[in-house]
Design a protein around this motif. Structure first.
Motif, PDB file in Angstrom:
ATOM      1  N   TRP A 275       3.285   8.465   1.156  1.00 39.63           N
ATOM      2  CA  TRP A 275       4.331   7.361   1.163  1.00 39.63           C
ATOM      3  C   TRP A 275       3.570   5.967   0.838  1.00 39.63           C
ATOM      4  CZ3 TRP A 275       3.957   2.919   4.213  1.00 39.63           C
ATOM      5  CH2 TRP A 275       4.895   1.935   3.951  1.00 39.63           C
ATOM      6  N   GLN A 276       2.123   6.000   1.147  1.00 39.45           N
ATOM      7  CA  GLN A 276       1.513   4.596   0.650  1.00 39.45           C
ATOM      8  C   GLN A 276       1.516   4.617  -0.771  1.00 39.45           C
ATOM      9  OE1 GLN A 276      -1.900   5.388   3.069  1.00 39.45           O
ATOM     10  NE2 GLN A 276      -1.140   4.333   4.858  1.00 39.45           N
ATOM     11  N   GLU A 277       1.214   5.815  -1.570  1.00 38.94           N
ATOM     12  CA  GLU A 277       0.862   5.791  -2.869  1.00 38.94           C
ATOM     13  C   GLU A 277       2.397   5.429  -3.565  1.00 38.94           C
ATOM     14  OE1 GLU A 277      -1.494   6.577  -4.823  1.00 38.94           O
ATOM     15  OE2 GLU A 277      -3.027   6.934  -3.317  1.00 38.94           O
TER      16      GLU A 277
ATOM     17  N   VAL B  76       4.573   3.561  -2.327  1.00 33.87           N
ATOM     18  CA  VAL B  76       4.916   2.033  -2.374  1.00 33.87           C
ATOM     19  C   VAL B  76       4.083   1.238  -3.332  1.00 33.87           C
ATOM     20  CG1 VAL B  76       4.671   0.096  -0.518  1.00 33.87           C
ATOM     21  CG2 VAL B  76       5.390   2.137   0.234  1.00 33.87           C
ATOM     22  N   ILE B  77       2.872   1.854  -3.511  1.00 31.23           N
ATOM     23  CA  ILE B  77       1.882   0.899  -4.403  1.00 31.23           C
ATOM     24  C   ILE B  77       2.262   1.233  -5.761  1.00 31.23           C
ATOM     25  CG2 ILE B  77      -0.307   0.673  -5.414  1.00 31.23           C
ATOM     26  CD1 ILE B  77      -1.344   1.600  -2.401  1.00 31.23           C
TER      27      ILE B  77
ATOM     28  N   PHE C 171       5.511  -1.030  -6.365  1.00 29.30           N
ATOM     29  CA  PHE C 171       5.000  -2.304  -6.472  1.00 29.30           C
ATOM     30  C   PHE C 171       4.603  -2.516  -7.907  1.00 29.30           C
ATOM     31  CE2 PHE C 171       1.649  -5.313  -6.378  1.00 29.30           C
ATOM     32  CZ  PHE C 171       2.279  -6.615  -5.711  1.00 29.30           C
ATOM     33  N   VAL C 172       3.816  -1.723  -8.205  1.00 29.10           N
ATOM     34  CA  VAL C 172       3.247  -1.752  -9.654  1.00 29.10           C
ATOM     35  C   VAL C 172       4.269  -1.823 -10.782  1.00 29.10           C
ATOM     36  CG1 VAL C 172       1.766  -0.779 -11.340  1.00 29.10           C
ATOM     37  CG2 VAL C 172       0.767  -1.088  -9.313  1.00 29.10           C
TER      38      VAL C 172
ATOM     39  N   ARG D 280       8.766  -5.192   5.020  1.00 27.11           N
ATOM     40  CA  ARG D 280       7.976  -4.954   3.776  1.00 27.11           C
ATOM     41  C   ARG D 280       8.524  -5.325   2.436  1.00 27.11           C
ATOM     42  NH1 ARG D 280       6.318   0.447   7.267  1.00 27.11           N
ATOM     43  NH2 ARG D 280       4.103  -0.152   7.207  1.00 27.11           N
TER      44      ARG D 280
ATOM     45  N   LEU E  15       8.344  -9.421   1.768  1.00 26.44           N
ATOM     46  CA  LEU E  15       6.749  -9.431   1.419  1.00 26.44           C
ATOM     47  C   LEU E  15       6.093  -8.760   0.305  1.00 26.44           C
ATOM     48  CD1 LEU E  15       5.749  -8.980   5.304  1.00 26.44           C
ATOM     49  CD2 LEU E  15       5.340 -10.857   4.235  1.00 26.44           C
ATOM     50  N   SER E  16       6.545  -7.758   0.031  1.00 27.66           N
ATOM     51  CA  SER E  16       6.060  -7.014  -1.351  1.00 27.66           C
ATOM     52  C   SER E  16       6.806  -7.841  -2.360  1.00 27.66           C
ATOM     53  CB  SER E  16       6.595  -5.718  -1.431  1.00 27.66           C
ATOM     54  OG  SER E  16       7.833  -5.478  -1.303  1.00 27.66           O
TER      55      SER E  16
END
Lengths: 219, 219
Positions: A13-15, A17-18, A21-22, A154, A157-158
């Protein structure tokens, strides 16, 4: 579920999101498909629940989560005819002059869905009430305002981090202006009373000055 | 160089910055190797020159770029014996109690190198003068302060974006505190007189109150 599986899920999940974002950083401004994917990635139940709990400290927001008020159909042509300084007239002008369609919100079968639907369908009203334009700068100010109002979002803020990184990578000369705007929007959002849950369609006839004064918004 | 080659170079550089940024987001706090790579990636001549031009509007900074003052060797044990509220004593305590080594700066054969060397070797003095701790929160405040003071620094701004994104991905409950800190550090950096180029080693005996008052720093 075993602990190890949960950790794998969380890392995945963290991957995601990143990665979302990218993709936002690399996308053109106004790419709603990439924005939608970011929104999906960061709208996890845990953080949405934190936001609901935070907002529910305010009685108006708490009531909204129970009643799940919707904005309903809005007759922009009719609102346009209201006196010049009313919310209704200013909202109609904002939508018509910029050729904006009301943002479509999903069903609201639970509190999480309601949170997202209400934020989506009232976003342009927040623009008018806060005096934020629809330029990149105006959107950034409203992102910071929204982040302050929702506390653990989230999503907003993102978008703030995204705009800072876009300035770093593509246009460093705009960065200081962006930071001023973030500071100003964040402070405005902290000082204002909660906007979430207000039944805006009861306020079309109210003057914008009265609305801003009652919400402690100084434009 | 042909226009098309330049665009390829620029796109490659942008990709490198984004990659270094993502590596910082995924790294543990305090990973100086990853930090060094980010610093290398974002220290392009064009943005360093903008920062130099911005700083050089201040006569003290302008003079520093000409004279290239260095901090030189600092005898922390001797400074520790100065009166309690002097810059020297507070700096020595900051370094000794936290077991910090002075950050090593490179050679200063041109203005770009001097900019980076001076910022590096005075970073811990900036900590003391601004009252920023060495916690994540204190570092973040100093990042925002430094970004405001340097105006077009890709390095400090990318660290701010990195910290917001880390909160989004790994610890959303800390995000509002981070935003308060960024707002506070940015505002402090904008209101303060320029710190760049000050010959701190002439001020070891000066009280911190006097230094802060003369720089318009309110802790």
């Amino acid at each position: 579920m075993k602990v190890v599986d949960r950790q794998v899920d969380e890392t995945q999940w963290q991957e995601q999101v990143i990665e979302s974002f990218v993709n936002m950083v690399k996308a053109q401004d106004g790419d709603f498909e990439v924005l939608g994917k970011l929104s999906m990635a960061v709208s996890d139940p845990a953080s949405l629940q934190m936001t609901i709990d935070f907002l529910s400290q305010d009685p108006i927001a708490k009531q909204a989560f129970i009643q799940r008020y919707r904005l309903g159909n809005v007759d922009l042509q009719a609102l346009r005819l209201l006196p010049e300084n009313t919310l209704g007239c200013l909202y109609a002008k904002h939508m018509l002059e910029k050729n904006l369609k009301p943002l479509e919100a999903n069903t609201t079968e639970n509190e999480h869905q309601y949170l997202m639907a209400h934020i989506t369908e009232t976003h342009d009203i927040w623009h008018v009430v806060t005096g934020c334009q629809t330029s990149i700068q105006g959107e950034l100010k409203l992102e910071a305002f929204s982040a302050a109002q929702l506390h653990t979002s989230r999503f907003w803020l993102s978008l703030i981090a995204k705009n800072i990184l876009k300035a770093v990578v593509y246009d460093i000369e705009i960065a200081a202006e962006y930071m001023d705007i973030i500071t100003s929007g964040w402070t405005m959002g902290k000082n204002a009373k909660p906007l979430f849950g207000i039944q805006w369609n009861q306020l079309w006839n109210t003057s914008i000055e009265e609305i801003r004064a009652s919400l402690n918004i100084i434009v």
